[in-house]
Motif scaffolding. Structure first.
Motif: not given
Length: 656
Positions: A190, A193, A196, A322, A325, A328-329, A348, A383, A387
């Motif tokens: 995280a 991420s 990122a 964001t 991301i 997904t987290l 994160f 990214l 994904e």
């Protein structure tokens, strides 16, 4: 001297294996909630070194602990499911899934409402325990709960052995460190991420804007540093609240259970594909503009409230970058259960907050930042490809559970080769997407990343022909879930493509892939064939979900010296103690180990045979016998050394 050592080794091995193990004791107690409501508490006291499996085990994994309550007279009602403690969760390298287990002690609580007068509630628990080298078949224990005015009335139950199934043990940590490692990995992923997300077009340009606001509004440097720290804390709080909300809405245990649900995996496959397509530039996922305007107007209020709304405005405005991301987290963290979503959001948000707070506190550092430009969209596209690749992991899990064989190993790897190959072409400038800036040249960083992706793509290609691909072993389906279990264009080991080293297969025999060892699954049939061909019998007490059994078959049996003996010198009879197929009506008999119980399944028959005849109930368990069914050498269990196992085989054959 060597023979003496071998003798003592065999003697110790026999002493270790030739015993009926009973490493778990159950007690029951009752907690009275009201005149009609009770908690039935079953407590498992587990010997040191042994593990008890959870009630929720993923499809395709080991056997779970199961509680059954006798309500034939309809005297009570079960309220929800039996609740269990948190336990330990690890990533099992053999099953390639997360599995939960308990150590030392575990409590299970079932809430009931009594509708008719009754003194006791009866039931039974079926469970399994393992240590580092062996597992015992699931044991069925009768439970009796005495309903009384007193609470915590302990009643010890009789621990009989009724073998039904066998599962082997995991090789990882044995205490809280296993679950801690899982949370640390979530935090680390995280955190990366979050960095990122910083390098996306929605977030990166906001750093200098935010720093400019704090430097202008703060009366002095100390005030600026204080406001910057508060701003960073507010960012963390906002994302933490999101993690808490996800955990609170679904519940820690429910999230963990959802991870193995088919529809959960399909829905999140679709969700991640949508996120990926958004990152690739097809559209943007945005929250309503009215939200951003309302929050932005509150940011002008000043003080702590104003700083908090500034942080909230950042979260809303940057959501198009964001959001995928974070989504997904949360999906990944939700599959872990427990506090994982909260830990994930903390990692994160910390990565997002640190740069904003540090640059606001030390604005001079801004001069070292690279300028905004087309490279930000490149980060976003990369990214998006990641994904998309991750999405197929969820679709693969659904396919495995349903056993549809649509997304088999070769298909999965082919999809990943296509995704990462396309990403490599993109990084080399051969493909342009909607929001890309004109590319006059390729930077060194972009070229380096492209070479890494291309190398990874080429690495995956042999996987289409059966290569194990250990680097990504946690993602594609297992090797036996494929169109070609032997590998495309790969001959069967040691057989030269023939049916068997024994010639035509006799009735009741089959070949064990990929070694082509002829084996029987019925004791009488295999013994009759051994008498016919004049060879000794090797009994292999095993289980479909037995980890150490698979380790022996994958790591020890393929050795040429061992493989030659198994194919040429013995008749192998593999008896699966977890075979859930029902026995024929004329084969159902009373259990000798548990009076009053019937042996209904094939696995129960072989497990009881092992326990009674060889005084052992763990798997793997190997016995070499002659035609009079007498042991030729002391039986052994899990033997991870090829030379030791070969010596044991040789001794048994020489004694025949």
């Amino acid at each position: 001297m060597k023979h003496r050592l071998l003798f003592f080794t065999c003697l110790l091995t026999w002493c270790f294996n030739a015993q009926v193990l009973d490493p778990i004791k159950w007690t029951t107690s009752v907690e009275k909630i009201s005149d009609t409501e009770y908690n039935l508490i079953a407590t498992a006291n587990i010997d040191a070194g042994w593990h008890l499996y959870s009630q929720t085990v993923p499809e395709g994994g080991p056997i779970a602990t199961t509680f059954t309550y006798d309500n034939s007279e309809e005297t009570f009602t079960l309220n929800d499911n039996t609740v269990e403690e948190e336990g330990h969760t690890i990533q099992d390298p053999v099953f390639e899934m997360e599995i939960k287990f308990f150590e030392r002690q575990a409590k299970f609580i079932q809430n009931v409402t009594v509708s008719k007068e009754t003194a006791t509630i009866s039931g039974f628990v079926e469970f399994m325990v393992c240590d580092d080298t062996r597992c015992l078949p699931p044991t069925e224990i009768d439970l009796e709960f005495q309903l009384s005015e007193k609470t915590n009335l302990s009643t010890k139950t009789k621990s009989d052995i009724t073998p039904t199934t066998a599962i082997d043990k995991r090789t990882n940590s044995t205490d809280d460190s296993s679950s801690n490692k899982g949370l640390w990995s979530i935090f680390f992923i995280a955190f990366l991420s979050g960095f990122a997300a910083l390098l996306t077009p929605c977030v990166f340009p906001m750093i200098p804007m935010t720093v400019s606001f704090f430097t202008k509004q703060s009366k002095n440097k100390a005030s600026g540093i204080k406001n910057a720290i508060i701003y960073g804390i507010c960012i963390i709080v906002i994302y933490l609240l999101l993690g808490v909300a996800v955990t609170g809405i679904f519940g820690a245990d429910a999230l963990n259970a959802l991870a193995t649900n088919v529809w959960f995996n399909i829905i999140f496959f679709i969700l991640l594909v949508v996120f990926a397509v958004s990152f690739l530039g097809a559209f943007e996922i945005m929250l309503p503009n009215s939200w951003a305007n309302k929050v932005d107007s509150q940011a002008d209020r000043g003080g702590l409230v104003g700083i908090f709304f500034m942080a909230l405005a950042l979260a809303i405005v940057s959501f198009s970058c964001t959001g995928p991301i974070v989504g997904t987290l949360l999906v990944e963290a939700a599959s872990k259960g427990g506090l994982a979503p909260i830990i994930g959001m903390f990692g994160f948000s910390l990565a997002i907050a640190l740069p904003f707070a540090l640059f606001a506190a030390f604005p001079g550092w801004l001069n070292s930042l690279p300028k905004s430009g087309g490279w930000l969209n490149t980060v976003k596209v990369v990214l998006g490809f990641l994904e998309l690749a991750l999405a197929f992991k969820f679709l693969s899990q659904a396919d495995l559970v349903l056993q549809l064989h649509i997304l088999e190993r070769e298909v999965f790897i082919a999809i990943w080769i296509a995704i990462f190959g396309t990403l490599a072409f993109y990084l080399f400038g051969k493909i342009k997407l909607p929001h890309d800036s004109p590319l006059s040249h390729i930077s060194v960083g972009r070229l380096s990343l492209g070479l890494i992706v291309l190398t990874f793509t080429i690495y995956m290609i042999p996987g289409l022909w059966g290569a194990p691909l250990n680097i990504i072993s946690a993602f594609p389906p297992p090797q036996d879930y494929s169109e070609s279990p032997y590998g495309v264009g790969f001959s069967k080991l040691g057989s030269g493509g023939k049916a068997s080293a024994h010639g035509e297969l006799p009735e009741g025999a089959h070949l064990l892939a990929p070694h082509d060892i002829m084996a029987f699954n019925d004791y009488d049939t295999g013994l009759a064939y051994a008498k016919k061909v004049g060879k000794p019998v090797m009994l292999d007490f095993t289980g479909w979900a037995c980890v150490n059994c698979r380790k022996m078959e994958q790591n020890i049996w393929p050795d040429p010296s061992v493989l030659n003996i198994l194919k040429e010198d013995v008749v192998l009879i593999s008896l699966y103690v977890d075979d859930k197929r029902k026995l024929e009506d004329d084969e159902i008999v009373d259990s000798q180990l548990k009076p009053g119980k019937k042996l209904k399944y094939i696995g129960q028959k072989w497990s009881e045979m092992q326990t009674i005849k060889y005084k052992s109930n763990s798997q793997p368990f190997y016995v070499i016998i002659d035609h009079n069914e007498e042991k030729l050498v002391d039986p052994v269990g899990y033997v991870p050394d090829v030379e030791d196992y070969h010596t044991w085989l040789e001794e048994g054959i020489n004694n025949f």
